[in-house]
Scaffold this active site. Sequence first.
Site, short mmCIF file in Angstrom:
data_model
loop_
_atom_site.label_atom_id
_atom_site.label_comp_id
_atom_site.label_asym_id
_atom_site.label_seq_id
_atom_site.Cartn_x
_atom_site.Cartn_y
_atom_site.Cartn_z
N ASP A 31 0.86 -1.19 0.00
CA ASP A 31 0.00 0.00 0.00
C ASP A 31 0.90 1.24 0.00
O ASP A 31 1.90 1.27 0.72
CB ASP A 31 -0.87 -0.03 1.27
CG ASP A 31 -2.08 0.90 1.19
OD1 ASP A 31 -3.20 0.39 1.40
OD2 ASP A 31 -1.90 2.10 0.94
N ASN A 32 0.56 2.25 -0.80
CA ASN A 32 1.41 3.46 -0.78
C ASN A 32 1.01 4.42 0.33
O ASN A 32 1.64 5.48 0.50
CB ASN A 32 1.40 4.16 -2.15
CG ASN A 32 0.03 4.66 -2.55
OD1 ASN A 32 -0.89 4.70 -1.73
ND2 ASN A 32 -0.12 5.03 -3.81
N LEU A 33 -0.02 4.09 1.07
CA LEU A 33 -0.49 4.86 2.23
C LEU A 33 -0.92 6.28 1.87
O LEU A 33 -1.01 7.14 2.75
CB LEU A 33 0.56 4.89 3.36
CG LEU A 33 0.91 3.53 3.98
CD1 LEU A 33 1.88 3.70 5.15
CD2 LEU A 33 -0.35 2.80 4.48
N PHE A 80 -6.86 -4.16 -4.42
CA PHE A 80 -7.80 -3.13 -3.99
C PHE A 80 -7.29 -1.72 -4.29
O PHE A 80 -8.07 -0.77 -4.28
CB PHE A 80 -8.03 -3.21 -2.47
CG PHE A 80 -8.70 -4.46 -2.02
CD1 PHE A 80 -10.08 -4.54 -1.96
CD2 PHE A 80 -7.96 -5.58 -1.65
CE1 PHE A 80 -10.70 -5.70 -1.56
CE2 PHE A 80 -8.58 -6.75 -1.23
CZ PHE A 80 -9.95 -6.80 -1.19
N TYR A 148 -13.67 7.24 -13.61
CA TYR A 148 -13.45 6.18 -12.61
C TYR A 148 -14.01 4.85 -13.11
O TYR A 148 -13.32 3.82 -13.12
CB TYR A 148 -14.09 6.58 -11.27
CG TYR A 148 -14.18 5.46 -10.28
CD1 TYR A 148 -13.02 4.89 -9.76
CD2 TYR A 148 -15.42 4.96 -9.87
CE1 TYR A 148 -13.10 3.83 -8.85
CE2 TYR A 148 -15.49 3.92 -8.96
CZ TYR A 148 -14.34 3.36 -8.46
OH TYR A 148 -14.43 2.33 -7.57
N PHE A 176 -21.34 -2.98 -4.90
CA PHE A 176 -22.31 -1.89 -4.82
C PHE A 176 -21.79 -0.97 -3.69
O PHE A 176 -20.60 -0.76 -3.61
CB PHE A 176 -23.73 -2.45 -4.69
CG PHE A 176 -24.19 -2.92 -6.07
CD1 PHE A 176 -23.54 -3.96 -6.73
CD2 PHE A 176 -25.20 -2.26 -6.74
CE1 PHE A 176 -23.88 -4.34 -8.03
CE2 PHE A 176 -25.58 -2.64 -8.05
CZ PHE A 176 -24.92 -3.67 -8.68
N LEU A 197 -22.14 8.84 2.01
CA LEU A 197 -23.32 9.24 2.78
C LEU A 197 -23.26 8.78 4.24
O LEU A 197 -23.44 9.59 5.16
CB LEU A 197 -24.58 8.70 2.10
CG LEU A 197 -25.89 9.03 2.81
CD1 LEU A 197 -26.13 10.53 2.83
CD2 LEU A 197 -27.06 8.31 2.13
N ARG A 288 -26.31 15.85 -7.31
CA ARG A 288 -24.87 15.75 -7.57
C ARG A 288 -24.70 15.17 -8.97
O ARG A 288 -25.31 14.14 -9.28
CB ARG A 288 -24.23 14.84 -6.52
CG ARG A 288 -22.72 14.74 -6.62
CD ARG A 288 -22.14 13.99 -5.43
NE ARG A 288 -22.49 12.57 -5.41
CZ ARG A 288 -22.07 11.70 -4.49
NH1 ARG A 288 -21.30 12.10 -3.50
NH2 ARG A 288 -22.43 10.44 -4.55
N ASP A 291 -25.03 11.12 -10.52
CA ASP A 291 -25.67 10.15 -9.62
C ASP A 291 -26.87 9.50 -10.30
O ASP A 291 -27.89 10.15 -10.53
CB ASP A 291 -26.19 10.88 -8.36
CG ASP A 291 -25.15 10.98 -7.27
OD1 ASP A 291 -24.13 10.25 -7.34
OD2 ASP A 291 -25.34 11.78 -6.35
N1 UFG Z 1 -25.42 11.68 -0.84
C1 UFG Z 1 -26.12 12.75 -0.32
N2 UFG Z 1 -25.43 13.63 0.46
C2 UFG Z 1 -24.11 13.50 0.73
C3 UFG Z 1 -23.41 12.38 0.20
C4 UFG Z 1 -24.12 11.48 -0.60
O1 UFG Z 1 -27.31 12.93 -0.54
O2 UFG Z 1 -23.55 14.37 1.44
C5 UFG Z 1 -26.17 10.71 -1.67
C6 UFG Z 1 -25.60 10.56 -3.06
O3 UFG Z 1 -26.16 11.54 -3.91
C7 UFG Z 1 -26.01 9.14 -3.41
C8 UFG Z 1 -26.03 8.42 -2.07
O4 UFG Z 1 -26.05 9.44 -1.09
O5 UFG Z 1 -27.29 9.14 -3.92
C9 UFG Z 1 -24.80 7.57 -1.83
O6 UFG Z 1 -23.66 8.36 -2.11
P1 UFG Z 1 -22.18 7.88 -1.77
O7 UFG Z 1 -21.27 9.01 -2.13
O8 UFG Z 1 -22.14 7.37 -0.38
O9 UFG Z 1 -21.97 6.64 -2.72
P2 UFG Z 1 -22.08 6.57 -4.31
O10 UFG Z 1 -23.31 5.76 -4.58
O11 UFG Z 1 -21.98 7.86 -4.98
O12 UFG Z 1 -20.70 5.84 -4.64
C10 UFG Z 1 -20.57 4.49 -4.67
C11 UFG Z 1 -19.12 4.11 -4.43
C12 UFG Z 1 -18.27 4.57 -5.57
C13 UFG Z 1 -18.85 4.06 -6.85
C14 UFG Z 1 -20.27 4.55 -7.00
C15 UFG Z 1 -20.90 4.06 -8.28
O13 UFG Z 1 -18.66 4.67 -3.24
O14 UFG Z 1 -16.96 4.08 -5.42
O15 UFG Z 1 -21.01 4.05 -5.91
O16 UFG Z 1 -22.03 4.80 -8.55
F1 UFG Z 1 -18.16 4.52 -7.92
#
Ligand code: UFG
Length: 337
Positions: A31-33, A80, A148, A176, A197, A288, A291
């Site tokens: 891991d590169n930390l 990972f 990504y 997921f 979230l 965002r 999404d």
């Molecule tokens: N959300 C909010 N408020 C916040 C943060 C997130 O409403 O402050 C919402 C986002 O819009 C989303 C949901 O919460 O609808 C989940 O968001 P996350 O950022 O927790 O997770 P994501 O679904 O965006 O991301 C995940 C993985 C990523 C992957 C992505 C694929 O963490 O690595 O799914 O869609 F790429």
Amino acid sequence: MNILITGGAGYIGSHCVRALLEAGHTVVVYDNLIYGHRGAIESINQHGGYTCELIVGDLHEKERLVSILQENKIEAVMHFAAYAFVGESVENPAKYYQNNIVAALSLLDAVKETNINKFVFSSTTATYGEPTTIPIAETEPQQPINPYGFTKLVFEQALADYAHSYGLGYAALRYFNAAGASPDGLIGEDHTPETHLIPLVLQVALGQRENITIFGQDYPTPDGTCIRDYIHVNDLAAAHIKALQHIRPAKGLKLNLGTGRGNSVLEIIEAARKVTGHPIPALEGTRREGDPPELVANSQLAQKTLDWQPRYTNIEETIATAWAWHKNHPRGYRQPS
Ligand code: UFG
């Protein structure tokens, strides 16, 4: 088995390290930390009496990787180590293509040169982009909508080609939304910056943030907020261990790892209120970019192929494990000041 884990000091990687050690495997972490935490490996070692080695290094260092694989008689690699911020990948795709593809190919070539035949890759639901069918099965076309997701898809293709031409056996596990933490609170999620979230909501409960902003309440979902499939990180770890047992030379397993259940943003906030007893004020914000409204897994293939079942199917239970970690480690892996 002797296993090298790249990114083993990160969130999902460290939970896999712990599960593998508990299952009796010998693990070397590479891991590169930059985003990983030395403290994660130290905690696992101290608590379990293990001597898992952490090698600080970069994926670009191919010759060094070859030596490490040989010296440690590595039989399988779990990969990972990757950059995983969707928004950042849009702003700075070069960083993602360099690390998630170019550097990762050095690792893959080191694996090829040392004739290692088992490779487990952290792939993602982001390779599907905006799916047309929910729940999402592996037959869904992979059409990413951000760099990504593209980098992860390109690496999946490299694995398929290495399997075809060089006989590599691999599993591409499409996660997921990883969530939760070790139920004993030993290791957990610590990202800087935090964008996910559940940890953000729990930071509100800890008094580190005043509120959570909901990114859009006008989606075509029952309560207007986005739906995701939150899978416990220990269930992911268990699937990795099973995948190791099912990898065959020249064959690829491509499997979705989710619970098959979706929760909206509002449901997550409500569940976190119940778990923490904190009112967790929420503000309505704008959508965002990038999404998709709903991402829920069809994991039937993984369940059948790996003889695996997610054990955490209740979101409150998953959030409770994350809460145990955040309460015990309000500064994550940083020492208290
Ligand atoms: N959300 C909010 N408020 C916040 C943060 C997130 O409403 O402050 C919402 C986002 O819009 C989303 C949901 O919460 O609808 C989940 O968001 P996350 O950022 O927790 O997770 P994501 O679904 O965006 O991301 C995940 C993985 C990523 C992957 C992505 C694929 O963490 O690595 O799914 O869609 F790429």
